[in-house]
Design a protein around this motif. Structure first.
Motif, short mmCIF file in Angstrom:
data_model
loop_
_atom_site.label_atom_id
_atom_site.label_comp_id
_atom_site.label_asym_id
_atom_site.label_seq_id
_atom_site.Cartn_x
_atom_site.Cartn_y
_atom_site.Cartn_z
N GLY A 16 0.80 -1.21 0.00
CA GLY A 16 0.00 0.00 0.00
C GLY A 16 0.84 1.26 0.00
O GLY A 16 2.07 1.22 -0.07
N SER A 17 0.16 2.40 0.10
CA SER A 17 0.82 3.70 0.04
C SER A 17 0.32 4.61 1.15
O SER A 17 -0.81 4.48 1.62
N ARG A 19 1.04 9.00 2.39
CA ARG A 19 1.77 10.25 2.18
C ARG A 19 1.85 10.98 3.50
O ARG A 19 0.84 11.33 4.10
N ARG A 66 10.90 3.69 -4.13
CA ARG A 66 9.58 3.52 -3.52
C ARG A 66 9.09 4.79 -2.84
O ARG A 66 7.89 5.05 -2.83
N PHE A 67 9.99 5.58 -2.28
CA PHE A 67 9.62 6.81 -1.57
C PHE A 67 10.04 8.02 -2.39
O PHE A 67 11.06 8.00 -3.09
N THR A 68 9.26 9.08 -2.26
CA THR A 68 9.59 10.34 -2.92
C THR A 68 9.43 11.49 -1.94
O THR A 68 8.35 11.65 -1.34
N GLN A 81 6.05 10.78 0.00
CA GLN A 81 5.14 9.81 -0.62
C GLN A 81 5.79 8.44 -0.52
O GLN A 81 6.90 8.23 -1.00
N MET A 82 5.07 7.51 0.09
CA MET A 82 5.60 6.18 0.32
C MET A 82 4.73 5.16 -0.41
O MET A 82 3.55 5.02 -0.11
N ASN A 83 5.32 4.50 -1.38
CA ASN A 83 4.62 3.48 -2.17
C ASN A 83 5.25 2.12 -1.93
O ASN A 83 6.36 2.02 -1.42
N SER A 84 4.53 1.09 -2.32
CA SER A 84 5.03 -0.30 -2.19
C SER A 84 5.57 -0.56 -0.79
O SER A 84 6.68 -1.08 -0.62
N LEU A 85 4.80 -0.18 0.19
CA LEU A 85 5.26 -0.29 1.57
C LEU A 85 5.48 -1.75 1.98
O LEU A 85 4.75 -2.66 1.53
#
Length: 126
Positions: A16-17, A19, A66-68, A81-85
């Motif tokens: 999941g993601s 922010r 994965r993070f921006t 922004q955190m994706n593919s946690l």
């Protein structure tokens, strides 16, 4: 004195993601660098991502891709922004700001930073 307040943490399943946001009490463009750190139980605080006043970004290997990290100077707000946690991303996340003085420390070293937020919990379940 700069006051930093994080928000956006929570619980999410793996993949999941989320922010995270960090609102600063004053204009942060004069700060040389702002960063996100995290600390898991029983572990040291580690640098996750940083952004300097020119907009250059830096990422720990564990989150690269994965993070921006980004910053809105008009809103005095820092984002992550955190994706593919992953479950190993579970930690309390802190934002931090320096004053461009302790530049001999790496952007990933907490000793570089003068101001810290109170932290926001991120929990990733498998």
């Amino acid at each position: 004195q700069v006051h930093l307040v994080e928000s956006g943490g929570g619980s999410v399943q793996a993949g999941g993601s989320l922010r995270l946001s960090c609102a600063a009490s004053e204009y942060t463009d004069t700060n040389y660098c702002m960063a996100w750190f995290r600390q898991a139980p029983g572990k040291e605080r580690e640098g996750v991502a940083a952004i300097d006043r020119l907009g250059s970004t830096y990422y720990a290997d564990s989150v690269k891709g994965r993070f921006t990290i980004s910053k809105d100077n008009a809103q005095n707000t820092l984002y992550l922004q955190m994706n593919s946690l992953k479950p190993e991303d579970t930690a309390i996340y802190y934002c931090a700001a320096d004053l461009g003085r302790r530049t001999w420390y790496s952007v990933y070293d907490p000793r570089r930073y003068y101001f810290w937020g109170q932290g926001t919990q991120v929990t990733v379940s498998s």
